[in-house]
Write a protein that holds these residues in place. Structure first.
Motif, short mmCIF file in Angstrom:
data_model
loop_
_atom_site.label_atom_id
_atom_site.label_comp_id
_atom_site.label_asym_id
_atom_site.label_seq_id
_atom_site.Cartn_x
_atom_site.Cartn_y
_atom_site.Cartn_z
N MET A 1 0.76 -1.18 0.12
CA MET A 1 -0.01 0.05 0.05
C MET A 1 0.87 1.33 -0.05
O MET A 1 2.18 1.31 0.65
N ASN A 2 0.38 2.33 -0.64
CA ASN A 2 1.20 3.49 -0.68
C ASN A 2 0.87 4.62 0.58
O ASN A 2 -0.05 4.29 1.34
N ALA A 3 1.57 5.48 0.61
CA ALA A 3 1.34 6.73 1.82
C ALA A 3 0.15 7.13 1.89
O ALA A 3 -0.44 7.54 2.76
N ILE A 4 -0.38 7.67 0.48
CA ILE A 4 -1.80 8.19 0.17
C ILE A 4 -2.79 7.40 0.96
O ILE A 4 -3.62 7.91 1.78
N PHE A 5 -2.71 6.10 0.89
CA PHE A 5 -3.66 5.23 1.35
C PHE A 5 -3.76 5.20 3.10
O PHE A 5 -4.79 5.68 3.59
N TYR A 6 -2.37 5.31 3.57
CA TYR A 6 -2.43 5.44 4.93
C TYR A 6 -2.69 6.77 5.54
O TYR A 6 -3.25 7.05 6.65
N TYR B 1 0.05 -1.50 9.33
CA TYR B 1 -0.04 -0.16 9.14
C TYR B 1 -1.36 0.74 9.21
O TYR B 1 -1.49 1.88 9.46
#
Length: 158
Positions: free
Chosen positions: A1-6, A75
């Motif tokens: 998963m990428n940072a935008i998701f988190y 995360y």
């Protein structure tokens, strides 16, 4: 998963916390845990109140989500914990610093939003007992409070 998701999970949690806070305030603080919240409506002049225990009620799940989420590489859980923590910081700044001025960092403001949240909270505190309360949220303010403050502004009351 990428940072935008988190980051999105963190922001969604922050937003959801307003509803969770409203429900907790109305049904828990003004319900079965009134004995902890009562001194917030009937101040005793002390810097700390029993009501401050609610900090732990929200801080512990936040800390656990962050700690366990990072330890176990879950995360999403950590992002939820960070969202709760961000809301806790916002709550402290808005409720304790701006509204109740427990810390004299900002004592006067003509900002319409600040005046509106202060008025809504004042209407909440006009009820010194747990019954008949209103305005249980913190960041979201009902339309009637905005209208009252806007009317005061038009009449140059502030």
């Amino acid at each position: 998963m990428n940072a935008i998701f988190y980051i999105s999970i963190t922001l969604a949690t922050f937003i959801a916390m307003e509803g969770i806070t409203w429900l907790t305030h109305k049904y828990v603080m003004h319900g079965f845990l009134w004995y902890l919240h009562e001194d917030h409506h009937k101040p005793n002049g002390h810097l700390f109140e029993k009501n401050d225990a609610f900090f732990l009620i929200f801080a512990i799940p936040s800390w656990l989500c962050i700690m366990l989420g990072l330890q176990h590489q879950q995360y999403i859980a950590a992002a939820i914990g960070f969202g709760i923590a961000m809301y806790g910081l916002a709550y402290f700044l808005v409720h304790d610093v701006i509204i109740h001025q427990r810390f004299k960092w900002f004592t006067r403001s003509n900002n319409v939003y600040v005046r509106t949240i202060r008025w809504a909270h004042k209407m909440h505190h006009k009820h010194i007992n747990k019954e008949h309360g209103e305005s249980f949220g913190m960041l979201y303010v009902a339309k009637k409070y905005w209208e009252k403050v806007q009317a005061d502004k038009r009449r140059n009351v502030f």
